[in-house]
Scaffold this motif. Structure first.
Motif, PDB file in Angstrom:
ATOM      1  N   ALA A 112       0.837  -1.200   0.000  1.00 37.19           N
ATOM      2  CA  ALA A 112       0.000   0.000   0.000  1.00 37.19           C
ATOM      3  C   ALA A 112       0.872   1.251   0.000  1.00 37.19           C
ATOM      4  O   ALA A 112       0.589   2.218  -0.720  1.00 37.19           O
ATOM      5  CB  ALA A 112      -0.927  -0.010   1.218  1.00 37.19           C
ATOM      6  N   PHE A 139      -2.761   0.111  -7.403  1.00 38.52           N
ATOM      7  CA  PHE A 139      -2.662  -0.648  -6.153  1.00 38.52           C
ATOM      8  C   PHE A 139      -2.453  -2.130  -6.439  1.00 38.52           C
ATOM      9  O   PHE A 139      -1.604  -2.788  -5.841  1.00 38.52           O
ATOM     10  CB  PHE A 139      -3.926  -0.428  -5.321  1.00 38.52           C
ATOM     11  CG  PHE A 139      -3.963  -1.223  -4.039  1.00 38.52           C
ATOM     12  CD1 PHE A 139      -3.003  -1.017  -3.052  1.00 38.52           C
ATOM     13  CD2 PHE A 139      -4.941  -2.173  -3.811  1.00 38.52           C
ATOM     14  CE1 PHE A 139      -3.025  -1.752  -1.873  1.00 38.52           C
ATOM     15  CE2 PHE A 139      -4.973  -2.901  -2.634  1.00 38.52           C
ATOM     16  CZ  PHE A 139      -4.018  -2.686  -1.672  1.00 38.52           C
ATOM     17  N   LEU A 162      -6.971  -0.770   0.279  1.00 39.94           N
ATOM     18  CA  LEU A 162      -6.235   0.350  -0.310  1.00 39.94           C
ATOM     19  C   LEU A 162      -5.212   0.921   0.664  1.00 39.94           C
ATOM     20  O   LEU A 162      -4.159   1.408   0.262  1.00 39.94           O
ATOM     21  CB  LEU A 162      -7.216   1.442  -0.746  1.00 39.94           C
ATOM     22  CG  LEU A 162      -6.626   2.632  -1.492  1.00 39.94           C
ATOM     23  CD1 LEU A 162      -6.151   2.205  -2.875  1.00 39.94           C
ATOM     24  CD2 LEU A 162      -7.657   3.751  -1.617  1.00 39.94           C
ATOM     25  N   GLY A 176      -3.910  -0.952   3.196  1.00 33.08           N
ATOM     26  CA  GLY A 176      -3.017  -2.030   3.609  1.00 33.08           C
ATOM     27  C   GLY A 176      -3.259  -2.634   4.972  1.00 33.08           C
ATOM     28  O   GLY A 176      -2.481  -3.479   5.415  1.00 33.08           O
TER      29      GLY A 176
END
Length: 274
Positions: free
Chosen positions: A2, A21, A78, A80
């Motif tokens: 991330a 991502f 998104l 992490g």
């Protein structure tokens, strides 16, 4: 991963996107050393989450409450992570102990997140149109504290047009997590704080807040539906009794107001928009 995604977006003056991502995951076998770019974000976020949980941990120690060490929850979102937590393994016997355990984590985490946010603002890039919706683009919301600090530390810039440095983005995640924890309901940190101040207000808030989050899900961000469902589900769990409901002293009441202020500064009705 991330953090690498945020670092690449920052280097190219771009908003974050799901495609980039997902691309960061391929670096594991294509260019694993490239993931080092994610360290500023990852280490900053881990520091904020660890500070939050250690706030709870040492409050438990102070009140002779047995608890685990912090556990982290990495997850392919998104940002992490799904945060961190400690397990409390013995009763919380007084309202003052309940308050201290509930308030210590968010306040300590906030104190660590704010300097990181200031660093992220100072090293941010001004990107006009950053907050304009576009295909394959995720717009990240701005908490009130970012709107207040951005003009001070970045020459009067509007927060909506600032692309934060990854360290600042980690602070953004930390503030988002803080606001979620401070929701005044159920067994969240904010719920513990409100319950220690007024149990009747806590019961009322625990009923009203899920309804408010459902409205927020319709109006701002669908993720609030999940939080509303979770708060409704938590209501079916047995809340631990408080054996000594002693009233809070003036210092703790002042800290309760400070916790409310931290919640207002950190909360975002629309943290993610596509």
């Amino acid at each position: 991963m991330a953090g690498t995604h945020f670092a690449v977006a920052y280097a190219h003056n771009e908003a974050v996107s799901w495609d980039e991502f997902v691309h960061a995951f391929t670096l594991v076998y294509r260019q694993p050393l490239a993931l080092a770019a994610g360290l500023p974000f990852a280490l900053t976020l881990l520091a904020i989450l660890l500070a939050h949980e250690l706030g709870h941990f040492f409050a438990c120690r102070h009140h002779h409450i047995h608890s685990s060490y912090p556990f982290f929850i990495p997850f392919p979102t998104l940002i992490g992570t799904l945060g961190a937590f400690i397990l409390i393994r013995s009763p919380i016997r007084t309202t003052r102990a309940l308050f201290d355990v509930g308030a210590s984590g968010p306040l300590v985490g906030f104190l660590v997140a704010v300097p990181a946010l200031v660093y992220g603002i100072v090293h941010a890039k001004f990107v006009p149109g950053l907050a304009v919706p576009a295909d394959n683009k995720i717009i990240l919301g701005a908490p009130l504290i970012l709107h207040l600090l951005a003009p001070i530390f970045h020459h009067g810039a509007n927060a909506a047009n600032l692309l934060l440095h990854p360290v600042g983005r980690a602070a953004w995640v930390g503030l988002f997590a803080t606001s979620l924890n401070l929701l005044p309901a159920a067994q969240l940190d904010g719920g513990h704080i409100l319950r220690s101040v007024n149990q009747r207000a806590h019961r009322f808030s625990s009923i009203l807040l899920p309804l408010l989050l459902i409205f927020f899900g319709f109006r701002f961000w669908p993720g609030w539906y999940i939080w509303a469902a979770m708060l409704i589900a938590i209501r079916f769990l047995r809340a631990l009794p408080i054996y000594n409901p002693e009233p809070l002293d003036s210092n703790r009441l002042a800290t309760a107001f400070l916790s409310l202020l931290v919640f207002i500064l950190s909360f975002m009705p629309a943290p993610f928009l596509e």
